[in-house]
Write an enzyme that holds these catalytic residues in place. Sequence first.
Site, short mmCIF file in Angstrom:
data_model
loop_
_atom_site.label_atom_id
_atom_site.label_comp_id
_atom_site.label_asym_id
_atom_site.label_seq_id
_atom_site.Cartn_x
_atom_site.Cartn_y
_atom_site.Cartn_z
N GLY A 115 -40.92 -6.37 -10.42
CA GLY A 115 -41.31 -7.50 -9.58
C GLY A 115 -40.63 -7.42 -8.23
O GLY A 115 -39.44 -7.09 -8.15
N THR A 136 -34.09 -8.67 -8.00
CA THR A 136 -34.95 -9.56 -8.78
C THR A 136 -34.57 -11.00 -8.46
O THR A 136 -33.38 -11.30 -8.33
CB THR A 136 -34.84 -9.33 -10.30
N ARG A 149 -38.35 -15.52 -15.97
CA ARG A 149 -38.71 -14.80 -17.20
C ARG A 149 -37.93 -15.35 -18.39
O ARG A 149 -38.23 -16.43 -18.87
CB ARG A 149 -38.48 -13.30 -17.01
N ASP A 168 -34.60 -13.34 -10.38
CA ASP A 168 -34.10 -14.04 -11.59
C ASP A 168 -32.58 -14.10 -11.73
O ASP A 168 -32.06 -14.88 -12.51
CB ASP A 168 -34.67 -13.37 -12.85
N ASP A 221 -33.80 -4.85 -14.54
CA ASP A 221 -33.22 -4.01 -15.60
C ASP A 221 -34.20 -3.01 -16.21
O ASP A 221 -33.79 -1.94 -16.68
CB ASP A 221 -32.50 -4.84 -16.66
N ASP A 256 -30.77 -12.18 -13.37
CA ASP A 256 -30.53 -12.05 -14.82
C ASP A 256 -29.93 -10.70 -15.18
O ASP A 256 -30.12 -10.22 -16.30
CB ASP A 256 -31.86 -12.27 -15.58
N ARG A 285 -45.51 -1.58 -11.75
CA ARG A 285 -44.99 -1.27 -13.07
C ARG A 285 -45.69 0.02 -13.48
O ARG A 285 -46.87 0.22 -13.18
CB ARG A 285 -45.24 -2.42 -14.02
P1 ADP Z 1 -37.98 -4.91 -13.66
O1 ADP Z 1 -37.41 -3.68 -13.08
O2 ADP Z 1 -38.23 -5.98 -12.61
O3 ADP Z 1 -37.20 -5.43 -14.85
P2 ADP Z 1 -40.05 -3.88 -15.44
O4 ADP Z 1 -39.32 -4.26 -16.68
O5 ADP Z 1 -41.51 -4.14 -15.38
O6 ADP Z 1 -39.46 -4.59 -14.14
O7 ADP Z 1 -39.80 -2.31 -15.22
C1 ADP Z 1 -40.28 -1.66 -14.06
C2 ADP Z 1 -40.64 -0.25 -14.40
O8 ADP Z 1 -39.48 0.46 -14.83
C3 ADP Z 1 -41.62 -0.06 -15.55
O9 ADP Z 1 -42.95 -0.21 -15.16
C4 ADP Z 1 -41.35 1.37 -15.97
O10 ADP Z 1 -41.94 2.27 -15.08
C5 ADP Z 1 -39.84 1.43 -15.79
N1 ADP Z 1 -39.19 1.15 -17.09
C6 ADP Z 1 -39.04 -0.04 -17.67
N2 ADP Z 1 -38.44 0.09 -18.88
C7 ADP Z 1 -38.20 1.39 -19.05
C8 ADP Z 1 -37.61 2.18 -20.10
N3 ADP Z 1 -37.13 1.60 -21.20
N4 ADP Z 1 -37.54 3.51 -19.92
C9 ADP Z 1 -38.02 4.09 -18.81
N5 ADP Z 1 -38.58 3.39 -17.79
C10 ADP Z 1 -38.69 2.08 -17.90
O1 F6P Z 2 -38.72 -10.68 -12.79
C1 F6P Z 2 -39.10 -11.54 -11.77
C2 F6P Z 2 -40.26 -12.37 -12.17
O2 F6P Z 2 -40.56 -13.12 -11.05
C3 F6P Z 2 -40.06 -13.26 -13.39
O3 F6P Z 2 -39.38 -14.44 -13.11
C4 F6P Z 2 -41.48 -13.47 -13.82
O4 F6P Z 2 -41.56 -13.73 -15.21
C5 F6P Z 2 -42.11 -12.15 -13.55
O5 F6P Z 2 -41.39 -11.60 -12.47
C6 F6P Z 2 -43.56 -12.25 -13.22
O6 F6P Z 2 -44.00 -11.01 -12.78
P1 F6P Z 2 -45.52 -10.60 -12.48
O7 F6P Z 2 -46.29 -11.84 -12.29
O8 F6P Z 2 -45.40 -9.76 -11.27
O9 F6P Z 2 -45.94 -9.82 -13.67
#
Ligand code: ADP
Ligand code: F6P
Length: 320
Positions: free
Chosen positions: A12, A126, A172, A128, A104, A130, A73
Amino acid sequence: MAKKIGILTSGGDAPGMNAAVRAVTRAAIRKGMKVYGIRRGYNGLINGDVFEMNERSVSDIIQRGGTVLYTARCPEFRTEEGMQTAKQKCEELGLDGIVVIGGDGSFRGAADLSERGIPCVALPGTIDNDIACTEYTIGYDTAMNTVVEMVDKIRDTAQSHDRCSVVEVMGRNAGYIAVNTGIACGATEIITQETGYCLDDIAKKMLESRKTGKQHFIIIVAEGVGHSDEIASILEEKTGIESRATILGHVQRGGAPTVRDRVVASQFGYYAVELLDKGIGNKVVGMKDNKIVDFDIKEALSMKKPFEDELYKIARELAF
Ligand code: ADP
Ligand code: F6P
């Protein structure tokens, strides 16, 4: 030979990501490095959507929300095949390291890539807040200021109509935005997953406050709890006070970053380049006691962030 580094934003978006991109790019160029922008998170690595940046590539972006590198993503990156393609691309480009700005999930990807020989430094980006290893994540302050501005507007109409406004904020699975904006908006109640809630108690509190002359109410609900419409109608049924729900949604992710977000993003970005310049990867940069620090990514991911119980308590003590 000059070092070459890549930079990407993932997951995000968050206001201040551009300030971090600028900081990384400029700090690296100052050190004589070559910098490559990678578009749309890990997708850009897999698809080779990569371009060389110069100092002017990051002009006029410190004040802009969103991310000029785009974000996405990338499910493919979570497969061994996708990861290997990304690694191969890094090797073709001769990248000595990558700065990953995200949450994360993005950190897990950075850890996986580091394990496969591409040193990554991750920056917490982020709204959040978090991420356990850091007191602060890029975007948090801007998002909370947006919430406060919106809730103040909602309060105007709640006041005019003697209503209860239930406002759902992002986060989230985390209630940090909810608690901090709840206290800042003088919310009657703050509902989060961490604290739980009882609608009977909230209704009772509202009716007691009505007896002392309180006419309108703001209830903040964290996204993880959800059901804001249902919460509003149950409260209306229990109290007889007309209630409306508003889900603030993605408005919280946009807008010009605040001073805090620009400053922290610049500090994090600068620090990341220092690490890569020393050949250090597999790190998350964070803030502890207002100082910039770093942790191994896996160590950072295993940490647990305590909830702000004291702040929650104060918010409730003050709202009646
Ligand atoms: P954020 O970084 O905001 O927590 P996501 O959880 O959607 O957002 O993760 C972003 C991207 O990071 C994912 O689309 C994927 O490409 C990569 N990613 C997430 N989790 C993993 C994982 N366990 N191992 C490898 N890559 C990951
Ligand atoms: O991680 C940031 C965040 O804004 C969360 O608070 C929310 O749940 C999520 O992203 C929504 O992401 P999207 O609508 O881009 O899937």
